[in-house]
Design an enzyme around this catalytic site. Structure first.
Site, PDB file in Angstrom:
ATOM      1  N   GLY A  25      29.766  57.829  43.085  1.00 10.49           N
ATOM      2  CA  GLY A  25      29.583  56.465  42.599  1.00 10.49           C
ATOM      3  C   GLY A  25      30.152  56.327  41.195  1.00 10.49           C
ATOM      4  O   GLY A  25      29.960  57.218  40.351  1.00 10.49           O
ATOM      5  N   GLY A  27      30.524  52.790  39.821  1.00  9.67           N
ATOM      6  CA  GLY A  27      30.214  51.437  39.359  1.00  9.67           C
ATOM      7  C   GLY A  27      28.721  51.203  39.477  1.00  9.67           C
ATOM      8  O   GLY A  27      27.914  51.987  38.973  1.00  9.67           O
ATOM      9  N   SER A  28      28.356  50.143  40.203  1.00  9.45           N
ATOM     10  CA  SER A  28      26.923  49.850  40.314  1.00  9.45           C
ATOM     11  C   SER A  28      26.170  50.959  41.035  1.00  9.45           C
ATOM     12  O   SER A  28      24.954  51.090  40.881  1.00  9.45           O
ATOM     13  CB  SER A  28      26.714  48.507  41.021  1.00  9.45           C
ATOM     14  OG  SER A  28      27.156  48.571  42.353  1.00  9.45           O
ATOM     15  N   GLU A  99      28.675  47.426  50.223  1.00  8.43           N
ATOM     16  CA  GLU A  99      30.038  47.485  49.666  1.00  8.43           C
ATOM     17  C   GLU A  99      31.048  46.689  50.512  1.00  8.43           C
ATOM     18  O   GLU A  99      32.255  46.910  50.402  1.00  8.43           O
ATOM     19  CB  GLU A  99      30.488  48.950  49.570  1.00  8.43           C
ATOM     20  CG  GLU A  99      29.572  49.836  48.735  1.00  8.43           C
ATOM     21  CD  GLU A  99      29.523  49.437  47.266  1.00  8.43           C
ATOM     22  OE1 GLU A  99      30.560  49.067  46.710  1.00  8.43           O
ATOM     23  OE2 GLU A  99      28.419  49.480  46.680  1.00  8.43           O
TER      24      GLU A  99
HETATM   25  C1  SIN Z   1      30.694  52.272  43.117  1.00  2.00           C
HETATM   26  O1  SIN Z   1      29.782  51.965  42.363  1.00  2.00           O
HETATM   27  O2  SIN Z   1      30.984  53.474  43.336  1.00  2.00           O
HETATM   28  C2  SIN Z   1      31.498  51.232  43.848  1.00  2.00           C
HETATM   29  C3  SIN Z   1      31.574  49.918  43.173  1.00  2.00           C
HETATM   30  C4  SIN Z   1      30.287  49.191  43.056  1.00  2.00           C
HETATM   31  O3  SIN Z   1      29.526  49.110  44.040  1.00  2.00           O
HETATM   32  O4  SIN Z   1      29.980  48.642  41.987  1.00  2.00           O
END
Ligand code: SIN
Length: 190
Positions: A25, A27-28, A99
């Protein structure tokens, strides 16, 4: 490519016969952990940079006023730090739903802080998805983020929470921190 990636991700069988899979991961997924996991470890991947170049029609914006969220852009020798989770393969059903706005599953190699490696999966929104917004200056991205909001909340919270989580992991990301500085400045000036 369809804007909803659930079907395409289901058809990408990247697990082999593994019951457990590492998810990287960046990002969020670092700070909003609404899925079960067995273990989490700081990790990094090479050859990719985190950029606020993906549009969000669902979580942090709407189709008419998309937010901006992160995806990964190929960049030779760049290192992107994040958090890896060991999850049961069935968890990808939940993750695909979360996602679904343009992100596809890809296989990746990740490196943990002790230098060991693992193969796993990552979600990337590639430039050919319909929600992709592409490059803009950090200032423009900040202005855009300040105006967007979606079902998961204000777009600015996505950015501020990510910046905080990266700092807590001891990670430096100029792109994210520059956008954060612009946002804080425009919040201060009302
Ligand atoms: C992630 O966090 O790996 C993918 C992007 C997101 O969901 O913000």
């Amino acid at each position: 490519m369809s804007i909803n990636t659930i079907e395409e991700n289901r058809n990408r069988n990247l697990f082999g016969d593994n019951d457990e899979v590492w998810l990287f991961g960046y990002g969020s997924l670092i700070y909003l952990v609404d899925f079960p996991y067995l273990e989490s470890r700081p990790a990094s991947i090479r050859g990719w940079s985190r950029r606020f170049w993906q549009g969000s029609h669902d979580h942090r914006g709407t189709p008419a006023n998309p937010g901006r969220v992160v995806t990964l852009i190929e960049e030779y020798d760049a290192v992107c730090g994040g958090l890896a989770y060991r999850v049961e393969a069935s968890v990808f059903e939940l993750l695909d739903e979360r996602e679904k706005n343009g992100y596809l599953r890809f296989a990746t190699e990740m490196t943990f802080t002790d230098g060991s490696h693992a193969s796993g999966l990552i979600y990337i929104a590639t430039p050919d998805n319909e929600a992709y917004l592409g490059e803009a200056s950090e200032y423009e991205i900040a202005q855009h983020i300040c105006r967007a909001e979606g079902a998961s909340g204000a777009n600015s919270d996505y950015l501020l929470d990510l910046a905080r989580a990266l700092r807590e992991l001891g990670l430096e990301d100029r792109h994210v921190f520059d956008i954060e500085a612009h946002i804080l400045q425009s919040m201060d000036s009302g």
